[in-house]
Scaffold this active site. Structure first.
Site, PDB file in Angstrom:
ATOM      1  N   HIS A  23       1.061  -0.889   0.322  1.00 30.99           N
ATOM      2  CA  HIS A  23       0.169   0.132   0.011  1.00 30.99           C
ATOM      3  C   HIS A  23       0.582   0.720   0.133  1.00 30.99           C
ATOM      4  CE1 HIS A  23      -3.214   2.770   0.559  1.00 30.99           C
ATOM      5  NE2 HIS A  23      -2.738   3.237   1.588  1.00 30.99           N
ATOM      6  N   ASP A  35      -7.682   1.656   2.502  1.00 30.55           N
ATOM      7  CA  ASP A  35      -6.902   2.308   3.782  1.00 30.55           C
ATOM      8  C   ASP A  35      -7.723   3.571   3.118  1.00 30.55           C
ATOM      9  OD1 ASP A  35      -5.554   3.393   5.463  1.00 30.55           O
ATOM     10  OD2 ASP A  35      -3.660   4.543   4.073  1.00 30.55           O
TER      11      ASP A  35
END
Length: 1006
Positions: free
Chosen positions: A262, A374
């Site tokens: 990420h 996220d």
């Protein structure tokens, strides 16, 4: 038998730390090191490789904040190492606990070929396996000295978040630059013992399997000669073979591991550094794919792929090959992992248009999933957008961060405002940075809420946030967990393979209706007001630019600016990333964002002006161009003509020193303090402001959350409030039909203008704040004499209802929520809207009056400004301008219309005469969100619209040009295979829509 469990476990920990891990690289020799410190921003690779270097030694300090240093390391492999595996160990000064948050490097060969990235958990570079001995080693490291913005005491204000304030002090100490022998047997022993030790710690103490592992570990430690770890490692491994070979039970939970990194497109680093983070990570992952045949890696965010293509073509070539092999997987189908609460309807659609089109154009890949691990909560309009883009699934993890309520499902169908359902998964591992630790795997099993109906979950595996990705250690652990008794099974799989298995296993999971509200990070709806206003303005300027350019192209042959609009859209979409638009990045990011939005506005205004001049022609007729989707001042949506007269507004003084504004529709009372004590709807005689209360009330709160300063506002902020009622000036406005108010407080100054436009049923509140507060929260309040148990907030392609009460913990947790252009509250026969031109956060509360009539006061407050000190210690300091309008007597349709109106100011231009709209719709509840030319350059006109009132609608869409036919398409302007083309009757198309239904039509010009 005596219980010696803790003794053996402690022995295992110590021997691993002090004897076995140090023996992984048993022999080493130092490399020679030289360095060149780039004087400014990062330089091209060729320049860094060719730079003149100076000798430097291990132990030297290096790296000014945000600097780049090019290290050259050279050496010779000792002849006696022939036949061994040799690696370079390059430690730039790493803290192993902070992968992605500090210095990093990308290793190159002398010819400029990238080798792999360096980060705190990935410090090795393979030289040979085996080596011949005597080989010359020469490597170059492009090292980024990114400072640690979130240090040991997180959320401490720091100047390190901006190049302009960070200083020049070196940040790091060069720690190790060696050639070393890798003892692969010892390395595997470390992994064996880590996997078994971590699994053992998660099993019940009375579990036979735990004791089997304990005894096997004890035998392995007994077999190991601590003075000859390398010579006895194979013997120790043999003691573990049986317990590692024991298969998992048939009912074991099944984890699909997806290699992942990420990478925040900006956060505690600027955009330019993310370009390099992505290149480092992609180089690392392609190298790991070469070494590990079972490994699969997925990367989202088309913008990040585009950066690699543009800035690191050598890495891009390796990525393309790995994609072709099916092992480096484009994921998510969005331009960036954006916020999904604040982006407008079209912007949210374009995230998928540009993201999916990039992957289709480059690789022929059409993503089925949205990948947003996220993002800080999900708006209720998103399922329809995902489906309209041709996707079916959603993955996120962030909802597990909610502080009040635990979400009840891990796999479910999420239903949006129009009834669209999307198959959704929250990984129960509760992290998008899984490292294959036993505690993580065991947590996923215990935490999984769908036991009994499903047994599959997904684990995004690799260091993230700042990138880095999966490591060889994680892959080795996953191999041992493939089929291991006592553990979930782990298999490397693509996201699409996981979703196919999960849906086949659990085709009818539970349904969750409405928004996925994150009970955390609520202040991201307000922090960095300048960034948010830049986004809102850009979205509406893009609407105008597309509308007028398309109209002018069809009518006059105006050159449609395809490339410019594509580029600007991608820039706006990039800045909707979930740490930029939410205001949670460092000062550098937001400083650049404000400058970028200013450039975008200039460019888009230029496109609008040129297109409107082409449409207006030469003449002296005063034209009003109306880009809103509803008629304004007699001018139709998407057209231009002279505006109709609209009456007048009067101003009068009151005996108490207050003021009265009246335009025949509303009468506004302003008391001597500049507070609104009356908003009378003259048609109904209904008073808007609650008895004994005043609107236009600015309220100031203390605002120091327990953590995550720019992200969070904690509910206790309401415990302390100061009503800003003292006024320095309350005077008639210069136009004689408004009231001007000036207030000062703390170090700040507010200037407001209350105005009542002639012929319009809305009180406009223009607020300018010169803001110099710290850790404060500024709200604009309107207490309404209105009783309702719910209210509507605009979201993408419709609106969403939230309760005004707090019956349950779920409702109480929504004490700060998101709206787009309006909030609307209504009794059955009368309502009120509060519309805005650039704020998102708000709250709505209700109270029963204990004196007087015993009625209900429902207070709506717009959130204006905050002043957190981390990660930007100067957040929002300076001048800000806001516009709100209070609309009494408003239906939901009025709220929709006024929300558009306040965000699309009038444009006036003299010309030859009327400009008729390119497209018209004969029903106000059907709102056109985009009129543009098709992206493929065919000249077709694309129209996107939706039902905006929450009811079924039948309407007629009429083309203002000869029409050869029409198609219903997805967001990417591709015909829908299962939908027949609509009938065209003399340029008219009949449209029937469900509540909030979104539709895209492609109109073929005759």
């Amino acid at each position: 038998m005596h219980d010696d469990r803790t003794l053996v476990e402690a022995r295992l920990r110590r021997v691993l730390d002090e004897r076995i891990r140090p023996a992984v690289h048993p022999e080493s020799v130092p490399l020679e090191v030289a360095v060149w410190h780039a004087p400014g921003e990062p330089v091209p690779v060729a320049e860094g490789l060719a730079a003149d270097v100076e000798p430097v030694t291990v132990g030297s300090r290096w790296g000014a904040p945000w600097g780049t240093s090019w290290f050259r390391v050279t050496g010779t492999v000792p002849a006696e190492w022939a036949g061994k595996t040799v690696e370079a160990i390059l430690d730039l000064g790493f803290d192993e606990n902070m992968p992605g948050f500090q210095c990093e490097g990308l290793v190159y060969r002398p010819d400029g070929t990238p080798v792999k990235g360096l980060n705190p958990r990935n410090q090795w570079v393979r030289i040979g396996a085996p080596v011949q001995g005597g080989e010359e080693v020469r490597l170059h490291v492009e090292a980024a000295s990114n400072p640690v913005v979130m240090g040991p005491r997180p959320f401490t204000p720091t100047p390190l978040g901006d190049l302009e304030t960070a200083g020049r002090d070196p940040q790091y100490t060069l720690t190790r630059m060696d050639l070393a022998v890798l003892d692969e047997t010892v390395w595997h022993l470390v992994t064996d013992l880590e996997v078994l030790g971590e699994l053992m710690a998660e099993l019940p103490v009375d579990s036979p399997r735990r004791w089997e592992i304990l005894r096997a570990a004890e035998r392995a430690l007994d077999a190991l000669d601590l003075q000859d770890v390398g010579g006895t490692a194979e013997r120790a491994r043999a003691c573990l073979a049986d317990v590692l070979a024991a298969p998992a039970v048939p009912s074991a939970h099944r984890i699909s591991a997806v290699g992942h990194a990420h990478i925040d497109s900006a956060w505690l680093w600027p955009l330019r550094e993310t370009v390099r983070k992505v290149a480092r990570t992609a180089a690392n992952m392609t190298a790991l794919l070469d070494d590990e045949p079972d490994f699969v890696f997925a990367m989202s965010q088309a913008q990040q792929w585009a950066w690699v293509k543009e800035h690191r073509p050598e890495v891009w070539a390796r990525v393309k090959k790995a994609v072709a092999d099916g092992r480096f997987v484009p994921a998510g189908g969005m331009w960036v992992e954006s916020d999904t609460n604040m982006p407008g309807s079209e912007a949210m659609a374009r995230q998928f248009v540009h993201g999916k089109r990039f992957f289709l154009d480059e690789f022929g890949v059409d993503n089925d999933e949205a990948w947003l691990p996220d993002t800080f909560g999900f708006a209720a309009g998103l399922p329809q957008i995902i489906r309209a883009a041709g996707s079916r699934y959603l993955l996120t993890q962030k909802i597990s961060w909610s502080r009040t309520n635990s979400f009840p499902h891990h796999t479910f169908r999420w239903e949006g405002i129009d009834g669209t359902r999307i198959y959704t998964h929250f990984p129960p591992v509760d992290t998008y940075n899984c490292s294959m630790r036993g505690a993580e795997i065991a947590h996923a099993v215990r935490n999984f809420k769908d036991k009994g109906t499903a047994r599959h979950s997904l684990a995004p595996t690799g260091w993230g946030d700042g990138g880095g990705g999966t490591t060889r250690e994680m892959v080795a652990k996953a191999a041992r967990l493939r089929d291991l008794e006592g553990s979930a099974t782990v298999t490397w799989e693509t996201p699409s393979a996981f979703f196919a298995k999960a849906e086949a296993e659990n085709p009818e999971p539970p349904v969750w209706v409405g928004e996925l509200y994150l009970e955390l990070h609520r202040a991201t709806l307000t922090s960095q007001a300048g960034t948010k206003q830049g986004n809102r303005r850009s979205e509406h300027l893009l609407r105008e630019a597309e509308l007028w350019a398309a109209t002018a192209a069809v009518r006059t042959g105006f050159p449609y600016p395809y490339a410019d609009l594509d580029r600007i859209w991608k820039t706006v979409l990039l800045h909707q990333f979930h740490d930029i638009l939410p205001g949670s990045s460092i000062a550098w990011v937001h400083r650049e964002a404000r400058a970028t939005y200013a450039r975008i506005a200039d460019e888009l205004n230029g496109i609008v002006d040129a297109a409107q001049r082409a449409l207006a022609g030469e003449g002296t007729v005063p034209l009003l161009f109306n880009a809103a989707p509803h008629t304004r001042a007699g001018v139709p949506a998407g057209g231009a003509r002279p505006a109709e007269a609209s009456g007048r507004t009067t101003h009068a003084g009151r005996p108490d020193g207050g003021h009265v504004l009246d335009n025949g529709l509303l009468r506004i009372g302003v008391d001597p303090r500049g507070l609104v004590d009356s908003v009378l709807d003259l048609a109904t005689g209904r008073e808007t402001i609650a008895p004994g209360r005043t609107g236009n009330l600015l309220q100031l709160h203390q605002d120091l959350p327990n953590m995550w300063d720019a992200w969070d506002v904690d509910e206790f902020y309401r415990n302390t409030v100061t009503d800003l009622t003292d006024a320095d000036e309350v005077t008639p406005g210069d136009d004689g039909a408004s009231v001007r108010i000036v207030r000062t407080f703390g170090g700040s100054r507010v200037t407001q203008l209350l105005s009542l436009p002639p012929g319009e049923k809305r009180l406009v509140v223009d607020t300018e704040v010169d803001w110099h507060e710290t850790e404060k929260f500024l709200k604009l309040a309107f207490p309404l004499d209105l009783h309702t148990d719910r209210y509507a907030s605009e979201t993408q392609f419709g609106h969403f209802f939230r309760p005004t009460h707090t019956n349950t913990s779920w409702e109480a947790a929504k004490f700060e929520a998101c709206n787009h252009r309006f909030v609307h509250l209504q009794e059955p026969d009368w309502g009120v809207a509060l519309v805005n031109d650039g704020t998102y956060g708000h709250d709505v509360t209700r109270a029963v009056r204990t004196d007087g009539d015993g009625g209900t006061t429902t207070t709506v407050r717009a959130s204006l400004l905050r002043a957190p000190r981390f990660p930007d210690p100067e957040t929002d300091q300076g001048v800000h301008r806001f516009r709100h309008a209070l609309v009494p007597g408003a239906s939901i349709g009025d709220a929709v219309r006024e929300g558009w109106r306040i965000n699309l100011p009038e444009r006036r231009l003299d010309g030859a005469g009327e400009v008729t709209p390119l497209v018209t719709v004969d029903r106000d509840s059907v709102v056109v969100t985009a009129v543009k030319l098709a992206d493929d350059g065919s000249g077709d006109v694309v129209v996107r619209f939706h039902e905006a009132h929450g009811a079924r609608a039948r309407a007629t869409l009429t083309a203002g040009f000869p029409l050869a036919g029409a198609e219903v398409t997805d967001l990417l302007e591709r015909p829908l295979a299962d939908t027949a083309p609509p009938a065209v009757d003399d340029g008219r198309i009949a449209v029937a829509l469900r509540p909030f239904e979104l539709r895209t039509l492609r109109l073929k010009r005759a």
